[in-house]
Scaffold this motif. Structure first.
Motif, mmCIF file in Angstrom:
data_model
loop_
_atom_site.group_PDB
_atom_site.id
_atom_site.type_symbol
_atom_site.label_atom_id
_atom_site.label_comp_id
_atom_site.label_asym_id
_atom_site.label_seq_id
_atom_site.Cartn_x
_atom_site.Cartn_y
_atom_site.Cartn_z
ATOM 1 N N GLU A 1 0.780 -1.257 0.000
ATOM 2 C CA GLU A 1 0.000 0.000 0.000
ATOM 3 C C GLU A 1 0.808 1.301 0.000
ATOM 4 O O GLU A 1 1.060 1.880 1.049
ATOM 5 C CB GLU A 1 -0.964 0.014 1.189
ATOM 6 C CG GLU A 1 -1.908 1.204 1.163
ATOM 7 C CD GLU A 1 -3.179 0.967 1.970
ATOM 8 O OE1 GLU A 1 -3.143 1.086 3.202
ATOM 9 O OE2 GLU A 1 -4.211 0.666 1.339
ATOM 10 N N SER A 2 1.193 1.732 -1.171
ATOM 11 C CA SER A 2 1.982 2.972 -1.268
ATOM 12 C C SER A 2 1.450 3.953 -2.296
ATOM 13 O O SER A 2 2.077 4.959 -2.570
ATOM 14 C CB SER A 2 3.426 2.656 -1.644
ATOM 15 O OG SER A 2 3.916 1.564 -0.907
ATOM 16 N N GLU A 3 0.318 3.636 -2.912
ATOM 17 C CA GLU A 3 -0.239 4.546 -3.911
ATOM 18 C C GLU A 3 -0.780 5.781 -3.191
ATOM 19 O O GLU A 3 -1.681 5.673 -2.364
ATOM 20 C CB GLU A 3 -1.369 3.822 -4.653
ATOM 21 C CG GLU A 3 -2.222 4.700 -5.539
ATOM 22 C CD GLU A 3 -1.714 4.801 -6.973
ATOM 23 O OE1 GLU A 3 -0.651 4.227 -7.288
ATOM 24 O OE2 GLU A 3 -2.392 5.473 -7.770
ATOM 25 N N PRO A 4 -0.208 6.964 -3.453
ATOM 26 C CA PRO A 4 -0.684 8.151 -2.743
ATOM 27 C C PRO A 4 -2.205 8.292 -2.792
ATOM 28 O O PRO A 4 -2.821 8.146 -3.842
ATOM 29 C CB PRO A 4 0.022 9.288 -3.482
ATOM 30 C CG PRO A 4 1.316 8.671 -3.918
ATOM 31 C CD PRO A 4 0.948 7.265 -4.299
ATOM 32 N N GLY A 5 -2.782 8.525 -1.622
ATOM 33 C CA GLY A 5 -4.228 8.650 -1.516
ATOM 34 C C GLY A 5 -4.906 7.374 -1.043
ATOM 35 O O GLY A 5 -6.120 7.344 -0.858
ATOM 36 N N THR A 6 -4.142 6.316 -0.822
ATOM 37 C CA THR A 6 -4.726 5.021 -0.468
ATOM 38 C C THR A 6 -4.288 4.596 0.932
ATOM 39 O O THR A 6 -3.087 4.555 1.219
ATOM 40 C CB THR A 6 -4.273 3.948 -1.476
ATOM 41 O OG1 THR A 6 -4.324 4.502 -2.785
ATOM 42 C CG2 THR A 6 -5.155 2.720 -1.399
ATOM 43 N N PHE A 7 -5.259 4.270 1.789
ATOM 44 C CA PHE A 7 -4.882 3.889 3.165
ATOM 45 C C PHE A 7 -5.859 2.885 3.759
ATOM 46 O O PHE A 7 -6.074 2.839 4.952
ATOM 47 C CB PHE A 7 -4.788 5.133 4.057
ATOM 48 C CG PHE A 7 -5.940 6.104 3.901
ATOM 49 C CD1 PHE A 7 -5.915 7.053 2.888
ATOM 50 C CD2 PHE A 7 -7.016 6.064 4.756
ATOM 51 C CE1 PHE A 7 -6.974 7.951 2.730
ATOM 52 C CE2 PHE A 7 -8.078 6.953 4.613
ATOM 53 C CZ PHE A 7 -8.046 7.905 3.597
ATOM 54 N N ARG B 1 -4.087 -0.690 5.253
ATOM 55 C CA ARG B 1 -3.505 -0.476 6.575
ATOM 56 C C ARG B 1 -4.557 -0.689 7.655
ATOM 57 O O ARG B 1 -4.314 -1.381 8.646
ATOM 58 C CB ARG B 1 -2.945 0.942 6.649
ATOM 59 C CG ARG B 1 -2.407 1.290 7.997
ATOM 60 C CD ARG B 1 -1.722 2.647 8.005
ATOM 61 N NE ARG B 1 -1.656 3.154 9.354
ATOM 62 C CZ ARG B 1 -1.985 4.395 9.697
ATOM 63 N NH1 ARG B 1 -2.364 5.269 8.781
ATOM 64 N NH2 ARG B 1 -1.914 4.770 10.938
ATOM 65 N N LEU C 1 -10.987 8.217 1.368
ATOM 66 C CA LEU C 1 -11.336 9.596 1.026
ATOM 67 C C LEU C 1 -10.390 10.549 1.752
ATOM 68 O O LEU C 1 -10.265 10.492 2.974
ATOM 69 C CB LEU C 1 -12.793 9.850 1.442
ATOM 70 C CG LEU C 1 -13.421 11.185 1.076
ATOM 71 C CD1 LEU C 1 -13.470 11.378 -0.437
ATOM 72 C CD2 LEU C 1 -14.841 11.263 1.652
ATOM 73 N N SER C 2 -9.711 11.394 0.977
ATOM 74 C CA SER C 2 -8.760 12.305 1.619
ATOM 75 C C SER C 2 -8.721 13.639 0.901
ATOM 76 O O SER C 2 -9.384 13.842 -0.108
ATOM 77 C CB SER C 2 -7.359 11.682 1.640
ATOM 78 O OG SER C 2 -6.810 11.686 0.330
ATOM 79 N N GLY C 3 -7.925 14.539 1.425
ATOM 80 C CA GLY C 3 -7.795 15.865 0.836
ATOM 81 C C GLY C 3 -8.753 16.848 1.493
ATOM 82 O O GLY C 3 -9.073 16.724 2.677
ATOM 83 N N GLY D 1 -11.527 9.726 5.448
ATOM 84 C CA GLY D 1 -11.483 8.423 6.108
ATOM 85 C C GLY D 1 -11.808 7.315 5.124
ATOM 86 O O GLY D 1 -12.020 7.568 3.941
ATOM 87 N N ILE E 1 -9.261 13.265 -7.768
ATOM 88 C CA ILE E 1 -8.551 12.093 -8.287
ATOM 89 C C ILE E 1 -9.313 10.892 -7.724
ATOM 90 O O ILE E 1 -9.398 10.738 -6.509
ATOM 91 C CB ILE E 1 -7.093 12.082 -7.808
ATOM 92 C CG1 ILE E 1 -6.315 13.237 -8.452
ATOM 93 C CG2 ILE E 1 -6.432 10.746 -8.138
ATOM 94 C CD1 ILE E 1 -4.875 13.351 -8.015
ATOM 95 N N ILE F 1 -9.023 11.556 -3.886
ATOM 96 C CA ILE F 1 -8.384 12.766 -3.348
ATOM 97 C C ILE F 1 -9.157 14.000 -3.825
ATOM 98 O O ILE F 1 -9.306 14.226 -5.021
ATOM 99 C CB ILE F 1 -6.917 12.870 -3.796
ATOM 100 C CG1 ILE F 1 -6.169 11.561 -3.494
ATOM 101 C CG2 ILE F 1 -6.227 14.059 -3.123
ATOM 102 C CD1 ILE F 1 -4.740 11.511 -4.048
#
Ligand SMILES: Cc1cc2nc3c(=O)[nH]c(=O)nc-3n(C[C@H](O)[C@H](O)[C@H](O)COP(=O)(O)O)c2cc1C
Ligand code: FES
Lengths: 427, 169
Positions: free
Chosen positions: A84-90, A93, A243-245, A251, A282, A318
């Motif tokens: 899990e390293s794609e920016p915007g993805t969590f 985790r 969902l971020s930004g 969350g 995005i 994002i």
């Protein structure tokens, strides 16, 4: 509230322990599988459910499993992708920290289906807490003989190792991940051959994402039909949207596939931060093209997002409001891809470097006329010309911001400054 | 306390790794973690020692160490602060969080404060975008940061870090 599968017990204290997991119906699918189903039957059930990979590409999981040759004398391997390293993805985790047994049970069932006796969970190096959680959960599962030799008297053996990464986005790409486990620098491999035939240590290998595998015990327990009844016809089940930004309630939200982007952002996310205007979204992690507000009614499933001009990807959504400079967005994401390019393919290594240089000079008020065309030209020379999709992934941030917001690039170049006023501050 | 050579505990862990996997080379990345856990960085000297224990050529460990970004190659402060400045965090002020930290600690990016306590660096997305802005300090995530919270944390680190022995780095 729509039905939740993966997050049903996520907030229950103790769900990360085997005791509470089992109290909530955990580890009932595994004994059922071992007693009642042949490996092929398990694969068929997962095929029928329509479950598609949640790691980005959306490949049907059961179909992938069926590619593993049955007559091969070589050992088979299962790789669980928790990089899990794609920016915007969590989302992965949260799944592995809070409900590690759900993932482990799904992984054991998948390993049984392809008759692997060794598995690796490849977890990104920075997830120190997640690694501890998984280690503990793995040993709890061993104690109960859900892992190890002769699992529950079935004659089936399985060992799962926890392997920690070292901070390299590329190692989430399946072939680079295998290189990494084999103790080499994480450079991606040419495909074909595909991992199902020649994978880890040259042996048949299946690789799946954490969220994909976490669904498996539920499909076994409740049936393929039940799973397929959720979501859309081609994108079945639920999806966890990260969902971020600039949104009021960021969350992870587990919702049926096909929910609209508008509902996600406004109903679940509570709308835009400080009630500002929405500018761009995005929808599927940093590698997917931006969407503009006129696309808010797009349904979030694999097909519909493509029709709208982007991709569902990892479902890392994002949100950017009116104060966001799109040139800055392109610069920031290009910096990421330039940093993470493994360097194997020239178009990706050099292309991301030059795009970053150009974006940097535009940002610094030193842009020149012709820079936008140059950027688009470089995009064309990267896309489709690299061994793995990291090169392709670097293109959308640049190309889609130019496509929708070229006036901001032009303004930057002409006036040596940014068109949008206001900078995000931290309070 | 940091010493220059591998501790007995680290050596034991490395020995265990040696024959744990279908191929010995698979032990390389876990070995880097063992070294990093003990020293807080992964330097040449430590790699040479570790290579001997796992019985693999030093260059193979070194070529891996130079590929992965999460292991600093030289010593850093006792509290290694990594601030994510990728998109989601930046949208909620990560750049000004970095400025704030550097100003408060009176240090430049990547340098160690004179008391040896802090190093601040910027990193790419840490998978915590929904709780932005955020930073990782050694092995722990600190999320939804505000100025007030950062003040508290730095206070706490200072107190802990100047105690005799201090925290494991
Ligand atoms: C550059 C790059 C990075 C990737 N990172 C991840 C990742 O962190 N996690 C993941 O599950 N898949 C990642 N993938 C996708 C994997 O290559 C692979 O398709 C996936 O793990 C398959 O699992 P699935 O079919 O269950 O989705 C990445 C792909 C690329 C090209
Ligand atoms: S963007 Fe900062 S953690 Fe993902």
């Amino acid at each position: 509230m729509p039905e939740k599968i993966l997050f049903k017990y996520i907030d229950e204290p103790g769900q990360d322990t085997i005791k509470v997991y089992m109290k909530n119906g955990g580890y009932t699918a595994l004994p059922k599988v071992l007693k009642e189903y042949t490996p092929d039957q398990v694969t068929d059930i997962v095929k029928e459910s329509g479950l598609r990979g949640r790691g980005g590409a959306g490949f049907p999981a059961g179909v992938k499993w069926s590619f593993v040759p049955k007559d091969s004398p070589k050992p088979k391997y299962l790789l669980i992708n928790a990089d899990e390293s794609e920016p915007g993805t969590f989302k992965d985790r949260q799944l592995l920290e809070r409900d590690p047994h759900q993932l482990i049970e799904g992984s054991i069932i998948a390993a049984y289906a392809v008759q692997a006796h060794t598995g690796f969970i490849y977890i990104r190096g920075e997830f120190g807490y997640g690694a501890k959680q998984l280690l503990r959960a793995l040993s709890e599962a061993e104690e109960k003989n859900f892992l190890g030799k002769n699992i529950l008297g079935s004659g089936y053996d399985l060992t799962i190792h926890l392997h920690r990464g070292g901070g390299a986005y590329i190692c989430g790409e399946e072939t680079a991940l295998m290189e990494s486990i084999e103790g080499r620098r994480g450079l991606s491999r040419v495909r074909p051959p595909y991992p199902a035939i020649v994978g880890l240590y040259g042996c048949p290998t299946v690789i799946n994402n954490v969220e994909t595998l976490s669904n498996v015990p539920h499909i076994i327990n409740k049936g393929a039909e039940w799973f397929a009844s959720m979501g859309t016809r081609k994108s079945t089940g639920t999806k966890i949207f990260s969902l971020s930004g600039q949104v009021k309630r960021p969350g992870n939200y587990e919702l049926p596939m096909g929910i609209s982007l508008r509902e996600l952002i406004y109903e679940y996310g509570g709308g835009i931060f400080e009630d500002r205007e929405l500018k761009a979204v995005i929808p599927g992690g940093s590698s997917t093209p931006i969407l503009t507000p006129d696309k808010l009614d797009v349904k979030l499933d694999f097909e519909s997002v493509v029709e709208a001009g982007s991709m569902l990807g990892s479902a890392g959504v994002i949100v950017m409001d009116e104060t966001t400079c799109m040139v800055n967005v392109a610069w920031r994401l290009t910096r990421f891809y330039q940093h993470e390019s493994c360097g194997k393919c020239t178009p990706c290594r050099e292309g991301t470097y030059w795009m970053l240089k150009i974006l940097e000079r535009i940002e610094n008020g030193k842009g020149e006329s012709g820079d936008v065309e140059l950027l688009l030209d470089i995009c064309n020379y990267i896309e489709g010309y690299t061994v793995c999709p990291l090169g392709d992934a670097a293109v959308p941030a640049v190309r889609s911001t130019i496509e929708h917001f070229q006036e901001e690039y032009d303004y930057h170049i002409r006036n040596k400054t940014c068109m949008v006023k206001g900078k995000p501050v931290f309070k | 306390m940091n010493t220059m050579s591998l501790s007995k505990e680290s050596i034991e862990k490395l020995q265990e790794l040696k024959d744990k996997f279908p191929d010995r080379r698979t032990a390389i990345l876990p070995a880097l973690h063992v070294v990093y856990d003990q020293f807080g960085y992964v330097g040449d000297e430590q790699l040479k020692e570790a290579a001997e224990v796992v019985e693999l050529p030093y260059v193979e460990l070194a070529e891996n160490a130079s590929f992965y970004t999460m292991f600093p190659k030289k010593p850093v402060g006792k509290y290694f602060i990594q601030v994510c400045t990728n998109l989601s965090c930046a949208l909620l002020g990560a750049d000004s969080l970095v400025d704030y930290l550097l100003e408060k600690l009176n240090v430049k990016l990547g340098e160690i404060t004179p008391d040896g306590l802090f190093t601040v660096v910027t990193v790419e997305c840490l998978g915590s975008c929904g709780s932005a802005p955020m930073m990782q300090v050694n092995d722990e995530y600190h999320e939804n940061l505000t100025r007030e919270r950062v003040d508290e944390l730095l206070e706490e680190f200072r107190r802990e870090g100047t105690k005799k022995g201090g925290p494991p780095s």
